[in-house]
Design a protein around this motif. Sequence first.
Motif, PDB file in Angstrom:
ATOM      1  N   ILE A  48       0.843  -1.199   0.000  1.00 47.75           N
ATOM      2  CA  ILE A  48       0.000   0.000   0.000  1.00 47.75           C
ATOM      3  C   ILE A  48       0.876   1.245   0.000  1.00 47.75           C
ATOM      4  CG2 ILE A  48      -1.672   1.347   1.352  1.00 47.75           C
ATOM      5  CD1 ILE A  48      -2.679  -1.481   2.408  1.00 47.75           C
ATOM      6  N   SER A  51       2.419   2.062  -3.355  1.00 45.30           N
ATOM      7  CA  SER A  51       1.469   2.211  -4.453  1.00 45.30           C
ATOM      8  C   SER A  51       1.506   3.625  -5.022  1.00 45.30           C
ATOM      9  CB  SER A  51       0.050   1.898  -3.962  1.00 45.30           C
ATOM     10  OG  SER A  51      -0.880   2.152  -4.968  1.00 45.30           O
ATOM     11  N   LYS A  52       1.388   3.725  -6.339  1.00 40.63           N
ATOM     12  CA  LYS A  52       1.311   5.026  -7.008  1.00 40.63           C
ATOM     13  C   LYS A  52      -0.030   5.703  -6.750  1.00 40.63           C
ATOM     14  CE  LYS A  52       4.380   4.026 -10.869  1.00 40.63           C
ATOM     15  NZ  LYS A  52       4.467   3.870 -12.325  1.00 40.63           N
ATOM     16  N   LYS A  53      -1.014   4.917  -6.353  1.00 46.17           N
ATOM     17  CA  LYS A  53      -2.377   5.424  -6.184  1.00 46.17           C
ATOM     18  C   LYS A  53      -2.561   6.202  -4.886  1.00 46.17           C
ATOM     19  CE  LYS A  53      -4.541   2.582  -9.426  1.00 46.17           C
ATOM     20  NZ  LYS A  53      -3.862   2.964 -10.604  1.00 46.17           N
ATOM     21  N   THR A  54      -1.628   6.103  -3.959  1.00 43.32           N
ATOM     22  CA  THR A  54      -1.768   6.787  -2.684  1.00 43.32           C
ATOM     23  C   THR A  54      -0.623   7.775  -2.481  1.00 43.32           C
ATOM     24  OG1 THR A  54      -2.034   6.525  -0.302  1.00 43.32           O
ATOM     25  CG2 THR A  54      -0.577   4.974  -1.390  1.00 43.32           C
ATOM     26  N   THR A  55      -0.955   8.893  -1.892  1.00 44.10           N
ATOM     27  CA  THR A  55       0.076   9.890  -1.597  1.00 44.10           C
ATOM     28  C   THR A  55       0.471   9.865  -0.130  1.00 44.10           C
ATOM     29  OG1 THR A  55      -1.624  11.568  -1.248  1.00 44.10           O
ATOM     30  CG2 THR A  55      -0.644  11.422  -3.458  1.00 44.10           C
ATOM     31  N   HIS A 118       1.952  -4.903  -9.345  1.00 45.13           N
ATOM     32  CA  HIS A 118       2.432  -3.704  -8.641  1.00 45.13           C
ATOM     33  C   HIS A 118       3.636  -3.110  -9.356  1.00 45.13           C
ATOM     34  CE1 HIS A 118       3.618  -1.138  -5.281  1.00 45.13           C
ATOM     35  NE2 HIS A 118       2.417  -1.395  -4.760  1.00 45.13           N
ATOM     36  N   SER A 119       3.694  -1.800  -9.419  1.00 51.58           N
ATOM     37  CA  SER A 119       4.801  -1.138 -10.110  1.00 51.58           C
ATOM     38  C   SER A 119       6.093  -1.137  -9.288  1.00 51.58           C
ATOM     39  CB  SER A 119       4.417   0.303 -10.448  1.00 51.58           C
ATOM     40  OG  SER A 119       4.152   1.027  -9.252  1.00 51.58           O
TER      41      SER A 119
END
Length: 157
Positions: A48, A51-55, A118-119
């Motif tokens: 998590i 993840s690129k989706k969360t800052t 996942h990246s």
Amino acid sequence: MFNGIAMAFMAIFISGILGTTVMTGFSHIVELLTDHKFNEAHLLNEFINRSKKTTSKIGKNHYLGWFLHFMIGVCMAVFLYCYYFYMADNVLIWTGVFLGFILGIIGVTGWSIMISAHSNPPDIKWKLFFVQLIFAHMIFGVTITWVLAKFAFNLYV
């Protein structure tokens, strides 16, 4: 009638929580003995966090990874309960070992999908993690089987 259903739900929930706790304890012991990252909740949090989706940044002990880990455990307990209730003739500890092995293979598949999708997955020894994960799930299966036999099916195993 309701009392029996409530007891079954309670047994499923408790078995999932206890099974996940024992499994995570095993993973933590293997982690300490090998000096490799094996704690599933910590790894979920790292996924998590990377993840690129969360800052927002979260630590390894953030509640989200633990919540996800335990809810997956409860869902697996539902699967085992349904197997024992609808398909099995007996509730046996050895069946728990076998079903835990199957759940371990499912777990390895899930983690493999997360790694490939996942990246920036965590950099750990994944093959070692997968081996211990299968053994951890076998322990998980035995724990859930014992709790369900005792409290959902009133059996002595």
